[in-house]
Enzyme design. Structure first.
Site, PDB file in Angstrom:
ATOM      1  N   ASP A   1      12.581 -15.248  26.894  1.00  0.00           N
ATOM      2  CA  ASP A   1      12.009 -15.801  28.121  1.00  0.00           C
ATOM      3  C   ASP A   1      11.481 -17.200  27.826  1.00  0.00           C
ATOM      4  O   ASP A   1      10.778 -17.411  26.827  1.00  0.00           O
ATOM      5  CB  ASP A   1      10.872 -14.909  28.627  1.00  0.00           C
ATOM      6  CG  ASP A   1      10.981 -14.633  30.112  1.00  0.00           C
ATOM      7  OD1 ASP A   1      11.160 -15.610  30.866  1.00  0.00           O
ATOM      8  OD2 ASP A   1      10.892 -13.467  30.531  1.00  0.00           O
TER       9      ASP A   1
ATOM     10  N   ASP B   1      11.875 -18.878  33.389  1.00  0.00           N
ATOM     11  CA  ASP B   1      10.930 -18.471  34.416  1.00  0.00           C
ATOM     12  C   ASP B   1      10.751 -19.583  35.455  1.00  0.00           C
ATOM     13  O   ASP B   1      10.523 -20.744  35.089  1.00  0.00           O
ATOM     14  CB  ASP B   1       9.588 -18.140  33.744  1.00  0.00           C
ATOM     15  CG  ASP B   1       8.588 -17.526  34.689  1.00  0.00           C
ATOM     16  OD1 ASP B   1       8.849 -16.410  35.171  1.00  0.00           O
ATOM     17  OD2 ASP B   1       7.540 -18.152  34.935  1.00  0.00           O
TER      18      ASP B   1
ATOM     19  N   GLU C   1      15.488 -18.364  36.802  1.00  0.00           N
ATOM     20  CA  GLU C   1      14.819 -17.696  37.911  1.00  0.00           C
ATOM     21  C   GLU C   1      14.484 -18.758  38.960  1.00  0.00           C
ATOM     22  O   GLU C   1      13.794 -19.726  38.660  1.00  0.00           O
ATOM     23  CB  GLU C   1      13.539 -17.013  37.425  1.00  0.00           C
ATOM     24  CG  GLU C   1      12.823 -16.263  38.547  1.00  0.00           C
ATOM     25  CD  GLU C   1      11.417 -15.830  38.159  1.00  0.00           C
ATOM     26  OE1 GLU C   1      10.996 -14.771  38.642  1.00  0.00           O
ATOM     27  OE2 GLU C   1      10.743 -16.562  37.407  1.00  0.00           O
TER      28      GLU C   1
ATOM     29  N   HIS D   1      10.749  -6.771  35.918  1.00  0.00           N
ATOM     30  CA  HIS D   1       9.318  -6.611  35.660  1.00  0.00           C
ATOM     31  C   HIS D   1       8.450  -7.062  36.828  1.00  0.00           C
ATOM     32  O   HIS D   1       7.251  -6.771  36.841  1.00  0.00           O
ATOM     33  CB  HIS D   1       8.928  -7.401  34.409  1.00  0.00           C
ATOM     34  CG  HIS D   1       9.141  -8.878  34.579  1.00  0.00           C
ATOM     35  ND1 HIS D   1      10.393  -9.444  34.661  1.00  0.00           N
ATOM     36  CD2 HIS D   1       8.251  -9.907  34.706  1.00  0.00           C
ATOM     37  CE1 HIS D   1      10.269 -10.754  34.833  1.00  0.00           C
ATOM     38  NE2 HIS D   1       8.993 -11.061  34.867  1.00  0.00           N
ATOM     39  N   ASP D   2       9.023  -7.772  37.791  1.00  0.00           N
ATOM     40  CA  ASP D   2       8.275  -8.259  38.956  1.00  0.00           C
ATOM     41  C   ASP D   2       8.599  -7.496  40.232  1.00  0.00           C
ATOM     42  O   ASP D   2       8.119  -7.863  41.307  1.00  0.00           O
ATOM     43  CB  ASP D   2       8.582  -9.747  39.195  1.00  0.00           C
ATOM     44  CG  ASP D   2       7.853 -10.661  38.234  1.00  0.00           C
ATOM     45  OD1 ASP D   2       6.793 -10.250  37.709  1.00  0.00           O
ATOM     46  OD2 ASP D   2       8.341 -11.780  37.993  1.00  0.00           O
TER      47      ASP D   2
END
Length: 558
Positions: free
Chosen positions: A100, A201, A257, A333-334
């Site tokens: 990440d 991210d 993302e 995860h979100d």
């Protein structure tokens, strides 16, 4: 048809949220040692790449997305030596590791920000976005993704700093070339270790509009929606510089993302000339039930209409075909658990529904992502009280909308959380019926889902008809079929609110995918009786016109 075939187009990614995956030292927190221990399990599933959520040093105000040191491992996760061992072990197993990359913002505990706060003339001041008050108020009307203003006042220097997320996550100033060079250096640090790519991210937030102007907001909204600042004017330039200076020198996989991205924008970011990124994570299909009260945005408990879901996924399939590349996912995860959100977690149909969702997604064009536990059909957890939640976004929303602004009552907000909170994805991985689901011998950092006694890896591996083995078959089919990977997409009956049907076409072959999203028997005739074969189904290999509850079938025509 794609001009060039790349390994990452044919790969399947398994996402690991390390804090909740496997604890190896009994402190109740998942760690690198636990991941190393479970690598053979991921290999057995058939995945090619592991996307690892942040494991860098962090105060953990946002579960690792507030990074204080990009070049060191969070001590609770282990040591750099353990990381190197994990990476080497993964590579020996034929697994790639994607890290990440969180560089829209840092932690307020990062040495850059600690220096930046000291004075207006500090050399690090311009690493972040500082602004004088305007008429004694915040510089503009931007809102944080985590509720409240996107600005925080610093008494010591008399200026505000920008934070599109929590106030402990100050945004970096990408207009500063020194900042960009710092990012290139930290990327090279990990790539030179031998990692195989980055998931970036909120990477489309790094470019902000010059002058930071106000953005439109609904009359009843307190702050403007932060997604309006996405896809800024220099984003392509920054991504091309990243590619030129760093990514083009390594054979790696990249996914950005990008909240608020459109297929047209994504064509630029994932163009086939390969001068920016490989693919994007877009959010349209997981944001299809916004609350009618625009102040509450994502917080709702309405079921998604299948016609809306089909329209969204079809738009992206058609929009990027031959022009870019899709990432395919139901949850991460979100996001809440896929089977609870998009189908049903009713024990009567959960297994069938999980397989149906898997088939619908994995037969699309793009690179599929499996979030830990999805492959055994893990579900949302049932919490009764706000004290059981941990996620900063959830807690901030409760504070603002229930306690402060009194926009919504407690019971309604708890229903919304039961559907949409990020915490559903963060309950520990369910390995077995042992105490704490085999996740830890200590006290888990977060609540387990009580249904681990029924839904766990151990039981899945012992059941030939489990969700796990179905995912294994889907992955194997993708690895064997260029039609599944590269075929063009054709939507069927977009107004059908019961069945998701589509075709894929490649080199004279056609694939027909049928998925019943209801708990009722339905009948659909798309010529499946004339198919060469049924490739996979979650009932039996049946070529009739009937689709039983949550039934899915894939047919091959030649």
């Amino acid at each position: 048809m794609m001009k060039k075939k790349n390994w990452w187009q044919e790969a399947v990614v398994y996402q690991v949220y390390p804090m909740s995956f496997q604890d190896s030292d009994g402190d109740g927190i998942g760690d690198i040692g636990g991941l190393t221990q479970r690598l053979p399990y991921i290999k057995r599933l058939g995945a090619d790449v592991i996307w690892l959520n942040p494991i860098y040093c962090s105060p953990n105000k946002d579960n690792g997305y507030d990074i204080s040191d990009y070049r060191n491992i969070q001590p609770t996760y282990g040591t750099m030596a353990q990381y190197d061992e994990m990476l080497a072990t993964a590579h020996k197993l034929g697994l790639k590791i994607m890290m990440d990359l969180v560089v829209n913002h840092t932690s307020d505990q990062h040495e850059w920000f600690i220096e930046s706060k000291k004075s207006k003339d500090n050399p690090y001041r311009d690493y972040y976005i500082w602004h004088d008050p305007v008429d004694g108020q915040a510089p503009n009307n931007w809102g944080s993704f985590f509720s409240g203003s996107a600005w925080k006042f610093d008494e010591a220097t008399g200026q505000y700093y920008l934070h599109l997320f929590a106030d402990v996550q100050p945004d970096l100033n990408w207009e500063n070339p020194v900042v960009r060079n710092e990012v290139w250096d930290l990327m090279k640090f990990w790539l030179d270790k031998g990692i195989d790519g980055f998931r970036m991210d909120v990477i489309n937030l790094i470019s902000k509009e010059a002058g930071l102007p106000d953005i439109p907001k609904p009359d009843n909204a307190i702050y403007a929606d932060a997604t309006a600042v996405a896809n800024g004017p220099r984003l392509n330039e920054f991504l091309q510089e990243m590619n030129s200076k760093v990514l083009s020198h390594y054979d790696v996989m990249t996914v950005g993302e990008m909240p608020g991205a459109t297929p047209e924008k994504a064509q630029e970011y994932t163009n086939l000339s390969g001068n920016e990124l490989n693919m994007v994570f877009q959010f349209e299909h997981v944001a299809l039930t916004p609350n009618p009260d625009e102040r509450l945005t994502k917080w709702n408990d309405e079921k998604i209409k299948l016609t809306d879901l089909k329209a969204s996924l079809s738009k992206w399939q058609l929009g990027l075909d031959g022009k870019g590349w899709n990432s395919l996912y139901w949850n991460n995860h979100d996001q809440p658990r896929a089977v609870s959100r998009f189908a049903t977690d009713d024990p009567k149909y959960r297994v069938k529904a999980a397989k149906m969702l898997a088939t619908t997604l994995h037969m699309l064009q793009g690179t599929p992502y499996i979030y830990q536990g999805e492959e055994i059909g893990m579900t949302n957890v049932k919490f009764d009280d706000i004290s059981q939640y941990e996620d900063i976004e959830t807690l901030n929303a409760y504070q603002q909308f229930v306690l402060e602004d009194k926009i919504v009552d407690k019971e309604t907000m708890m229903r919304y959380f039961a559907t949409m909170s990020r915490d559903h994805a963060r309950t520990p991985m369910q390995w077995s019926t042992e105490e704490n689901a085999g996740f830890t011998t200590g006290k888990p950092w977060f609540n387990l889902n009580p249904n681990y006694t029924d839904i766990n890896v151990e039981a899945s591996l012992e059941d030939d008809d489990s969700v796990f083995y179905y995912y294994q078959r889907l992955i194997q089919l993708r690895h064997e079929s260029e039609l599944i990977v590269y075929g063009s997409y054709e939507a069927i009956d977009p107004e059908d609110n019961e069945v998701f049907a589509y075709r894929r076409h490649y080199n004279g072959q056609t694939l027909l995918v049928l998925s019943n999203f209801t708990d009722r028997d339905v009948v659909r005739d798309y010529g499946q009786r004339n198919a060469k074969q049924c490739l996979i189904s979650n009932y039996d290999d049946d070529q009739s016109d009937q689709l039983r509850p949550y039934e899915t079938k894939v047919f091959l025509f030649q």
